[in-house]
Scaffold this active site. Structure first.
Site, PDB file in Angstrom:
ATOM      1  N   HIS A 100       0.815  -1.215   0.000  1.00 17.88           N
ATOM      2  CA  HIS A 100       0.000   0.000   0.000  1.00 17.88           C
ATOM      3  C   HIS A 100       0.848   1.264   0.000  1.00 17.88           C
ATOM      4  O   HIS A 100       0.387   2.335  -0.373  1.00 17.88           O
ATOM      5  CB  HIS A 100      -0.925   0.018   1.223  1.00 17.88           C
ATOM      6  CG  HIS A 100      -1.832  -1.162   1.289  1.00 17.88           C
ATOM      7  ND1 HIS A 100      -1.856  -2.026   2.357  1.00 17.88           N
ATOM      8  CD2 HIS A 100      -2.733  -1.639   0.396  1.00 17.88           C
ATOM      9  CE1 HIS A 100      -2.734  -2.978   2.117  1.00 17.88           C
ATOM     10  NE2 HIS A 100      -3.274  -2.780   0.942  1.00 17.88           N
ATOM     11  N   HIS A 132       5.513   7.000   6.246  1.00 18.87           N
ATOM     12  CA  HIS A 132       5.146   6.424   4.947  1.00 18.87           C
ATOM     13  C   HIS A 132       4.676   7.537   4.018  1.00 18.87           C
ATOM     14  O   HIS A 132       4.608   8.696   4.430  1.00 18.87           O
ATOM     15  CB  HIS A 132       4.066   5.344   5.124  1.00 18.87           C
ATOM     16  CG  HIS A 132       2.770   5.900   5.628  1.00 18.87           C
ATOM     17  ND1 HIS A 132       2.425   5.921   6.951  1.00 18.87           N
ATOM     18  CD2 HIS A 132       1.740   6.492   4.977  1.00 18.87           C
ATOM     19  CE1 HIS A 132       1.242   6.486   7.102  1.00 18.87           C
ATOM     20  NE2 HIS A 132       0.799   6.855   5.912  1.00 18.87           N
ATOM     21  N   HIS A 157       3.523  11.024   5.727  1.00 20.01           N
ATOM     22  CA  HIS A 157       2.888  10.943   7.041  1.00 20.01           C
ATOM     23  C   HIS A 157       3.867  10.404   8.076  1.00 20.01           C
ATOM     24  O   HIS A 157       4.377   9.295   7.925  1.00 20.01           O
ATOM     25  CB  HIS A 157       1.655  10.031   6.979  1.00 20.01           C
ATOM     26  CG  HIS A 157       0.515  10.642   6.234  1.00 20.01           C
ATOM     27  ND1 HIS A 157      -0.506   9.910   5.685  1.00 20.01           N
ATOM     28  CD2 HIS A 157       0.248  11.949   5.964  1.00 20.01           C
ATOM     29  CE1 HIS A 157      -1.358  10.742   5.101  1.00 20.01           C
ATOM     30  NE2 HIS A 157      -0.928  11.976   5.248  1.00 20.01           N
ATOM     31  N   THR A 243      -6.253   7.251   7.204  1.00 23.55           N
ATOM     32  CA  THR A 243      -6.762   7.321   5.827  1.00 23.55           C
ATOM     33  C   THR A 243      -6.713   5.958   5.142  1.00 23.55           C
ATOM     34  O   THR A 243      -6.887   5.868   3.928  1.00 23.55           O
ATOM     35  CB  THR A 243      -5.950   8.351   5.002  1.00 23.55           C
ATOM     36  OG1 THR A 243      -4.595   7.897   4.924  1.00 23.55           O
ATOM     37  CG2 THR A 243      -6.011   9.717   5.638  1.00 23.55           C
TER      38      THR A 243
HETATM   39 ZN   LIG Z   1      -0.838   7.869   5.402  1.00 24.66          ZN
END
Ligand SMILES: [Zn+2]
Length: 302
Positions: A100, A132, A157, A243
């Protein structure tokens, strides 16, 4: 001191065959992070998260949102305080393609401290956990938050956990559980600053193109270096969510309007990563969520 052991990253995911010396507590943190990520179940960005279920669909304090200066409450907010952000972290650092994003669990500093933040409107002391990125593609912008209706090429983030909770899993169950710093990157062809810290991470991206691959970073890196030279005295802050699934409404967000200029050739390395389906891992950002009347605060430089 922590105990060292020669452990193969094979123990984490079965894909890297080099033996690398990793402190046991850091390895445990990486394995726990992977377990937390897996517990969310399978998900992808095919519909920018609009097909995610549970709190992602029913929540009313979701993230990201459009941060609009004109709609925010410009009030006196204490400055954000950074602790041990200027201290070298233990190495090696491990960066992982988890399908991801490119994720790095952050270890203790060489002196055994956990970098942390407080101040602002943060409800406590928050210890850094991981960093990340979210990105677009060669022709799309991939930040999650928008600032004054504008999205940027990349959003980084830096995830922190409230010191009063023992684990990330526990923290996500509480509205004051997490604090995330959001930093926007703009892809530029010519840079004025070098960003040595970020380069250490981005230089390893070609080694984690495939899902579940890991790479290690050695040398000196501080958490503060990830912020480059952005102004941290001015920011938006609001209460929102993770998120990614399960979209837990546990996050005090801090998003800086100052943008970090970063070379396009470095950002392009993110666009080359692949997901668990071996498809290009691009546009890994969630769509903008409704504020539902939430207050968004803005701190001006004093
Ligand atoms: Zn994030």
């Amino acid at each position: 001191m922590f105990s060292f052991s020669f452990l193969c990253l094979l123990a984490i995911c079965g894909c890297t065959f080099a033996y690398i010396e990793i402190p046991q507590d850091y390895l445990d943190a990486i394995i726990q992070d992977k377990a937390d990520e897996s517990s969310a179940g399978e998900y992808n960005y095919d519909e920018q998260g609009d097909d995610w279920t549970g709190t992602c669909q029913t929540g009313t304090n979701q993230s990201p949102i459009d941060l609009i200066f004109e709609d925010s409450k410009v009030v006196a907010i204490p400055r954000l305080r950074f602790y041990n952000y200027d201290q070298a972290l233990q190495t090696p650092l491990v960066i992982t393609n988890n399908g991801h994003t490119a994720n790095m669990v952050i270890p203790l500093t060489r002196a055994g401290q956990r970098p942390s933040i407080n101040g602002s409107l943060l409800p406590g002391d928050f210890e850094v956990q991981s960093v990340h990125f979210h990105w677009g593609s060669p022709h799309t912008k991939g930040s999650e938050h928008a600032i004054n209706y504008q999205r940027y090429d990349v959003e980084m983030h830096i995830v922190h956990k409230n010191r009063i909770y023992d684990t990330m899993g526990e923290a996500t169950l509480h509205p004051d559980g997490l604090a995330v710093l959001g930093v926007m990157f703009r892809a530029v062809d010519r840079v004025t600053s070098q960003h040595y810290g970020l380069n250490k991470i981005f230089n390893q991206l070609p080694r984690i193109v495939e899902y579940n691959s890991n790479a290690t970073i050695t040398g000196t890196l501080t958490v503060g270096q990830l912020l480059g030279n952005i102004v941290t005295g001015e920011f938006f802050t609001y209460n929102g969510s993770l998120t990614t699934p399960d979209c837990a409404e546990a996050v005090t967000w801090t998003v800086f309007p100052d943008v970090l200029d970063y070379p396009r050739r470095q950002i392009a390395k993110l666009w080359n990563l692949r997901d668990s389906r071996r498809m290009p891992l691009v546009d890994n950002y969630r769509s903008i969520q409704d504020t539902n009347g939430r207050d968004v605060y803005y701190r001006v430089l004093q």
